[in-house]
Design a protein around this motif. Structure first.
Motif, PDB file in Angstrom:
ATOM      1  N   ILE A 150       0.843  -1.200   0.000  1.00 30.90           N
ATOM      2  CA  ILE A 150       0.000   0.000   0.000  1.00 30.90           C
ATOM      3  C   ILE A 150       0.879   1.252   0.000  1.00 30.90           C
ATOM      4  O   ILE A 150       0.648   2.207  -0.742  1.00 30.90           O
ATOM      5  N   VAL A 151       1.903   1.231   0.860  1.00 33.62           N
ATOM      6  CA  VAL A 151       2.803   2.387   0.965  1.00 33.62           C
ATOM      7  C   VAL A 151       3.579   2.576  -0.342  1.00 33.62           C
ATOM      8  O   VAL A 151       3.769   3.705  -0.802  1.00 33.62           O
ATOM      9  N   ASN A 152       4.024   1.487  -0.936  1.00 31.89           N
ATOM     10  CA  ASN A 152       4.757   1.596  -2.201  1.00 31.89           C
ATOM     11  C   ASN A 152       3.882   2.194  -3.299  1.00 31.89           C
ATOM     12  O   ASN A 152       4.355   3.009  -4.108  1.00 31.89           O
ATOM     13  N   ASP A 153       2.611   1.785  -3.360  1.00 27.77           N
ATOM     14  CA  ASP A 153       1.701   2.378  -4.342  1.00 27.77           C
ATOM     15  C   ASP A 153       1.509   3.870  -4.071  1.00 27.77           C
ATOM     16  O   ASP A 153       1.438   4.686  -5.002  1.00 27.77           O
ATOM     17  N   PHE A 154       1.412   4.242  -2.806  1.00 26.63           N
ATOM     18  CA  PHE A 154       1.292   5.643  -2.427  1.00 26.63           C
ATOM     19  C   PHE A 154       2.504   6.438  -2.929  1.00 26.63           C
ATOM     20  O   PHE A 154       2.368   7.510  -3.517  1.00 26.63           O
ATOM     21  N   CYS A 155       3.698   5.888  -2.710  1.00 23.36           N
ATOM     22  CA  CYS A 155       4.929   6.555  -3.146  1.00 23.36           C
ATOM     23  C   CYS A 155       5.003   6.650  -4.662  1.00 23.36           C
ATOM     24  O   CYS A 155       5.420   7.680  -5.217  1.00 23.36           O
ATOM     25  N   ASP A 156       4.583   5.581  -5.348  1.00 26.26           N
ATOM     26  CA  ASP A 156       4.610   5.606  -6.811  1.00 26.26           C
ATOM     27  C   ASP A 156       3.683   6.688  -7.355  1.00 26.26           C
ATOM     28  O   ASP A 156       4.011   7.375  -8.337  1.00 26.26           O
ATOM     29  N   PHE A 157       2.532   6.843  -6.723  1.00 32.13           N
ATOM     30  CA  PHE A 157       1.587   7.856  -7.190  1.00 32.13           C
ATOM     31  C   PHE A 157       2.179   9.257  -7.012  1.00 32.13           C
ATOM     32  O   PHE A 157       2.127  10.085  -7.929  1.00 32.13           O
ATOM     33  N   LEU A 158       2.764   9.534  -5.841  1.00 32.14           N
ATOM     34  CA  LEU A 158       3.351  10.854  -5.616  1.00 32.14           C
ATOM     35  C   LEU A 158       4.581  11.076  -6.480  1.00 32.14           C
ATOM     36  O   LEU A 158       4.940  12.222  -6.784  1.00 32.14           O
ATOM     37  N   ALA A 159       5.256   9.991  -6.870  1.00 32.90           N
ATOM     38  CA  ALA A 159       6.441  10.126  -7.721  1.00 32.90           C
ATOM     39  C   ALA A 159       6.073  10.407  -9.176  1.00 32.90           C
ATOM     40  O   ALA A 159       6.955  10.618 -10.003  1.00 32.90           O
ATOM     41  N   GLY A 160       4.770  10.394  -9.494  1.00 28.88           N
ATOM     42  CA  GLY A 160       4.351  10.753 -10.849  1.00 28.88           C
ATOM     43  C   GLY A 160       3.834   9.607 -11.683  1.00 28.88           C
ATOM     44  O   GLY A 160       3.437   9.809 -12.829  1.00 28.88           O
ATOM     45  N   HIS A 161       3.806   8.388 -11.137  1.00 27.67           N
ATOM     46  CA  HIS A 161       3.325   7.235 -11.903  1.00 27.67           C
ATOM     47  C   HIS A 161       1.809   7.132 -11.771  1.00 27.67           C
ATOM     48  O   HIS A 161       1.262   6.108 -11.341  1.00 27.67           O
ATOM     49  N   THR A 162       1.144   8.213 -12.133  1.00 22.63           N
ATOM     50  CA  THR A 162      -0.300   8.289 -11.884  1.00 22.63           C
ATOM     51  C   THR A 162      -1.105   7.483 -12.895  1.00 22.63           C
ATOM     52  O   THR A 162      -2.071   6.813 -12.538  1.00 22.63           O
ATOM     53  N   ASP A 163      -0.714   7.565 -14.161  1.00 20.06           N
ATOM     54  CA  ASP A 163      -1.504   6.894 -15.198  1.00 20.06           C
ATOM     55  C   ASP A 163      -1.525   5.385 -15.006  1.00 20.06           C
ATOM     56  O   ASP A 163      -2.565   4.736 -15.169  1.00 20.06           O
ATOM     57  N   GLN A 164      -0.359   4.813 -14.637  1.00 22.54           N
ATOM     58  CA  GLN A 164      -0.303   3.361 -14.450  1.00 22.54           C
ATOM     59  C   GLN A 164      -1.214   2.916 -13.304  1.00 22.54           C
ATOM     60  O   GLN A 164      -1.952   1.928 -13.416  1.00 22.54           O
ATOM     61  N   LEU A 165      -1.194   3.670 -12.178  1.00 20.56           N
ATOM     62  CA  LEU A 165      -2.010   3.277 -11.024  1.00 20.56           C
ATOM     63  C   LEU A 165      -3.495   3.431 -11.321  1.00 20.56           C
ATOM     64  O   LEU A 165      -4.302   2.557 -10.991  1.00 20.56           O
ATOM     65  N   ILE A 166      -3.867   4.550 -11.946  1.00 19.65           N
ATOM     66  CA  ILE A 166      -5.286   4.737 -12.262  1.00 19.65           C
ATOM     67  C   ILE A 166      -5.749   3.688 -13.280  1.00 19.65           C
ATOM     68  O   ILE A 166      -6.858   3.133 -13.163  1.00 19.65           O
ATOM     69  N   GLY A 167      -4.893   3.387 -14.256  1.00 22.74           N
ATOM     70  CA  GLY A 167      -5.246   2.354 -15.228  1.00 22.74           C
ATOM     71  C   GLY A 167      -5.421   0.996 -14.575  1.00 22.74           C
ATOM     72  O   GLY A 167      -6.334   0.238 -14.932  1.00 22.74           O
ATOM     73  N   ARG A 168      -4.547   0.672 -13.598  1.00 20.36           N
ATOM     74  CA  ARG A 168      -4.654  -0.621 -12.916  1.00 20.36           C
ATOM     75  C   ARG A 168      -5.940  -0.709 -12.108  1.00 20.36           C
ATOM     76  O   ARG A 168      -6.627  -1.749 -12.098  1.00 20.36           O
ATOM     77  N   ILE A 169      -6.309   0.397 -11.436  1.00 24.19           N
ATOM     78  CA  ILE A 169      -7.541   0.392 -10.647  1.00 24.19           C
ATOM     79  C   ILE A 169      -8.757   0.257 -11.556  1.00 24.19           C
ATOM     80  O   ILE A 169      -9.704  -0.488 -11.248  1.00 24.19           O
ATOM     81  N   GLU A 170      -8.753   0.959 -12.689  1.00 22.72           N
ATOM     82  CA  GLU A 170      -9.898   0.851 -13.617  1.00 22.72           C
ATOM     83  C   GLU A 170     -10.006  -0.552 -14.199  1.00 22.72           C
ATOM     84  O   GLU A 170     -11.112  -1.064 -14.412  1.00 22.72           O
ATOM     85  N   LYS A 171      -8.860  -1.184 -14.442  1.00 19.35           N
ATOM     86  CA  LYS A 171      -8.890  -2.561 -14.948  1.00 19.35           C
ATOM     87  C   LYS A 171      -9.468  -3.502 -13.899  1.00 19.35           C
ATOM     88  O   LYS A 171     -10.304  -4.378 -14.219  1.00 19.35           O
ATOM     89  N   ASP A 172      -9.053  -3.331 -12.627  1.00 20.66           N
ATOM     90  CA  ASP A 172      -9.617  -4.152 -11.553  1.00 20.66           C
ATOM     91  C   ASP A 172     -11.116  -3.897 -11.400  1.00 20.66           C
ATOM     92  O   ASP A 172     -11.891  -4.823 -11.085  1.00 20.66           O
ATOM     93  N   MET A 173     -11.539  -2.645 -11.629  1.00 20.99           N
ATOM     94  CA  MET A 173     -12.969  -2.315 -11.545  1.00 20.99           C
ATOM     95  C   MET A 173     -13.759  -3.083 -12.609  1.00 20.99           C
ATOM     96  O   MET A 173     -14.839  -3.635 -12.338  1.00 20.99           O
ATOM     97  N   GLN A 174     -13.219  -3.136 -13.820  1.00 17.41           N
ATOM     98  CA  GLN A 174     -13.910  -3.860 -14.886  1.00 17.41           C
ATOM     99  C   GLN A 174     -13.983  -5.347 -14.599  1.00 17.41           C
ATOM    100  O   GLN A 174     -14.996  -6.005 -14.871  1.00 17.41           O
ATOM    101  N   VAL A 175     -12.898  -5.905 -14.033  1.00 19.55           N
ATOM    102  CA  VAL A 175     -12.913  -7.335 -13.680  1.00 19.55           C
ATOM    103  C   VAL A 175     -13.961  -7.600 -12.616  1.00 19.55           C
ATOM    104  O   VAL A 175     -14.725  -8.577 -12.682  1.00 19.55           O
ATOM    105  N   ALA A 176     -14.029  -6.716 -11.596  1.00 20.45           N
ATOM    106  CA  ALA A 176     -15.004  -6.887 -10.521  1.00 20.45           C
ATOM    107  C   ALA A 176     -16.430  -6.787 -11.081  1.00 20.45           C
ATOM    108  O   ALA A 176     -17.326  -7.556 -10.684  1.00 20.45           O
ATOM    109  N   ALA A 177     -16.644  -5.859 -12.006  1.00 20.05           N
ATOM    110  CA  ALA A 177     -17.986  -5.721 -12.590  1.00 20.05           C
ATOM    111  C   ALA A 177     -18.350  -6.950 -13.409  1.00 20.05           C
ATOM    112  O   ALA A 177     -19.501  -7.413 -13.377  1.00 20.05           O
ATOM    113  N   ALA A 178     -17.359  -7.500 -14.140  1.00 23.27           N
ATOM    114  CA  ALA A 178     -17.622  -8.706 -14.935  1.00 23.27           C
ATOM    115  C   ALA A 178     -17.956  -9.888 -14.041  1.00 23.27           C
ATOM    116  O   ALA A 178     -18.750 -10.762 -14.426  1.00 23.27           O
TER     117      ALA A 178
END
Length: 670
Positions: free
Chosen positions: A195-223
């Motif tokens: 969790i902390v590593n993801d937090f650090c990655d987001f603040l370090a600027g890796h925003t698109d990858q994290l948001i994309g991963r969450i949206e992908k997990d959202m689609q899997v959960a909906a399916a």
């Protein structure tokens, strides 16, 4: 006021090679450090017609008594040596880019089993990752508040974390899902670290990858028809997008750059830096400094880059911070004279090529203009805010010179005060003001060896004797040799002449303790010594100075009753007007000395009372008593601690901890 011609190097003795030079005053204190491509050309410019020099340069050369230099091989070496000397000596006539306030950062303690997020000010530490700086602490808390919805990392202190683990219930953040509650085992150490590593990655600027991963997990959960999880992930992605939207894109190509801008007038300069990472502004800093000599913007840029990125490299070297001390690109308002050397030096700090250039067009030019407007507005605000203070300080120093009959304005003032309670725990303080401002790095405190014997008069005499005995000792060790330092070149065979500082065989530097490598704080005297008291205290201080042979330090006393100013040998005090800036300055200095003495007295008294309360506790010697006090800070906190908390102190077992609490709660003193 010294005549620069009295210490001017002999013609032809200054080398034409690149190097670094320093001017020092009659006490050996370094007052200015500079570098040059040609030492001969640069140093000769200081000894031209004094009337044609810039006012600040004129004050510097007339305050100096000697000049020395070191020849180096390249401009990059000169740049590094100049930075090291400015940092080491803190010369008064050099521009120092210090923050006008302490900027907070967001610290992530990766060196702990369960890393913590917290607002932090202070030196960088190994194993901790830092983000920022931020303009305000509330900005960090707002960022953490938004992101812990998605990354529920621990924010509590070690004590709170341990206590909730013991009672088996999480804190409020755990109940509202703003913390994963590792204290009660909802997640294990590995899950929490992810969790902390993801937090650090987001603040370090890796925003698109994290948001994309969450949206992908959202689609899997909906399916999988897990709509509750899908809704939560949808909200998480929305929260992250709102955070990203607050940081507007200023450079669309994802550039990592620092944008620097200056606003100047005849006396001062404001500098602003925008830190752009991933195309977004991640931080901002600003300074207002007095300009040195006749520097133009290009000169100021060179000085700023060497000092600022030297400090950033030092911070990065003391912490496990993934952020490079220097970005790939630095945009400046004007190229410094030694731009090639600075660019090479920055590249060495980064470990890869750094581009140093002036923005000419497009988004980068637009951003540079924005930063320049910020610098101009900051300079205007500073002028309005500080005009009264600058005028008042100058008026106070000039009035003190006139009222006390001094030869020059007292640019350095020291004040001593004594503190005790009915003769116990007698201590004294020594505070230092330079140019009317407190210089806390030079403060000193004294335990009075004579105790209460002789009262405040004897204590004042002891402090003055100890302070100026050390001054005489350090002056003797660092006495500059004016016969050698005035002219320094190279002999025909390339060996250093007698006056040159050979980098390979330097020897002790004036004003530097050779054992510690740190500047000596008292190798030069104050212009004015203030004692808290009346005629007896002033007489005692003046008598000690006379015994030591110190004749160039004026002494006055400030009595609290009527705020009278006492001079040595005078039967009646001088009464300064109540609205006098000089009196106000003396009061501020006296009150600061009183505050500093009281603080030390309370600390000593607490230490003594702790030792008294714990006398006779089985298994508790002096070392463990000291460790307990250092760990808890006071008897009150130690008395309120639990047995488990006391056993955390190294060397203290459970039986000893129980005995300590019994001694404090049965008859201990506060």
């Amino acid at each position: 006021m010294a005549d620069p011609q009295t210490y001017r190097p002999a013609p032809g003795t200054i080398p034409e090679a690149p190097g670094v030079y320093r001017f020092s005053d009659e006490n050996g204190r370094v007052i200015y450090v500079g570098k040059a491509k040609s030492l001969r050309s640069r140093l000769n410019s200081y000894f031209a017609d004094i009337a044609g020099l810039h006012p600040r340069t004129r004050r510097m050369v007339t305050s100096a008594a000697a000049v020395q230099w070191t020849v180096v091989h390249t401009e990059v070496e000169a740049l590094q040596l100049e930075y090291n000397w400015i940092k080491e000596y803190d010369p008064r006539f050099n521009v120092r880019y210090r923050d006008d306030k302490t900027y907070p950062v967001l610290a992530v303690t990766l060196n702990e089993e369960y890393p913590q997020l917290r607002v932090y000010r202070g030196p960088r530490r190994k194993g901790v990752r830092y983000f920022g700086p931020y303009a305000h602490a509330w900005a960090i808390r707002e960022t953490v508040k938004l992101l812990t919805r998605v990354f529920p990392a621990r924010q509590c202190s070690g004590g709170v974390f341990k206590r909730h683990g013991q009672i088996g219930r999480p804190c409020m953040l755990g109940y509202i899902d703003k913390c994963a509650a590792p204290c009660v085992g909802r997640v294990d150490a590995d899950e929490h670290r992810q969790i902390v590593n993801d937090f650090c990655d987001f603040l370090a600027g890796h925003t698109d990858q994290l948001i994309g991963r969450i949206e992908k997990d959202m689609q899997v959960a909906a399916a999988d028809m897990d709509f509750e999880k899908a809704a939560r992930l949808r909200d998480d992605a929305g929260a992250l997008k709102r955070v990203v939207e607050k940081q507007a894109v200023v450079l669309g190509d994802g550039t990592d750059a620092d944008v620097v801008a200056f606003a100047t007038d005849e006396l001062e300069a404001a500098v602003q830096v925008f830190h752009v990472r991933g195309g977004r502004v991640r931080g901002q800093r600003g300074w207002v400094v007095e300009t040195e000599a006749d520097s133009d913007v290009a000169d100021l840029v060179g000085q700023f880059l060497s000092q600022f990125y030297g400090e950033q490299a030092a911070l990065a070297g003391s912490a496990d911070d993934a952020v490079q001390p220097v970005p790939r690109e630095v945009l400046v308002p004007a190229m410094p004279p030694d731009s090639a050397a600075i660019s090479q030096w920055l590249s060495e700090l980064r470990g890869s090529r750094v581009s140093l250039r002036v923005a000419q067009r497009g988004d980068k030019r637009t951003l540079a203009e924005t930063v320049e407007r910020n610098a101009a507005e900051e300079l205007t605000r500073h002028k309005l805010r500080r005009a009264g203070d600058l005028t008042a300080r100058s008026a106070a120093l000039e009035e003190l010179q006139e009222q006390l009959g001094l030869d020059t304005a007292p640019l350095r003032i020291e004040c001593t005060d004594v503190s005790h309670v009915q003769g116990s725990d007698v201590v004294a303080s020594l505070v230092v003001f330079e140019d009317g401002l407190a210089k806390k790095a030079d403060y000193r405190r004294y335990s009075i060896r004579g105790g209460a014997e002789g009262g405040d008069v004897a204590a004042i005499a002891e402090v003055v004797r100890r302070r100026f005995s050390r001054y005489l000792k350090e002056t003797a060790e660092d006495a500059p040799d004016h016969t050698d330092t005035a002219c320094a070149g190279e002999t025909s065979d390339g060996a250093p002449a007698s006056g040159e500082i050979d980098p390979a065989d330097d020897g002790p530097l004036p004003g530097i303790d050779p054992t510690t490598g740190r500047p000596r704080k008292f190798a030069y005297p104050p212009n004015l010594l203030v004692v808290d008291g009346g005629a007896p205290q002033v007489a005692a201080a003046a008598e000690v100075l006379g015994e030591l042979g110190v004749t160039d330090v004026a002494v006055v006393g400030l009595a609290k009753r009527l705020e009278e100013v006492w001079l040595p040998g005078e039967e009646d005090p001088a009464i300064l007007p109540r609205q006098s800036e000089a009196l106000y300055l003396l009061q501020r200095i006296r009150d600061e000395a009183h505050r500093f003495a009281i603080t030390y007295h309370r600390q000593k008294r607490s230490t003594r009372m702790t030792a008294s309360a714990l006398d006779g506790v089985p298994g508790l010697g002096e070392a463990r008593r000291t460790a307990l006090l250092k760990h808890f800070g006071s008897v009150k906190k130690l008395r309120a601690a639990s047995v488990e908390a006391i056993t955390e102190v190294p060397g203290v077992g459970r039986r000893t901890a129980e005995a300590v609490l019994a001694a404090l709660n049965d008859g201990g003193s506060t």
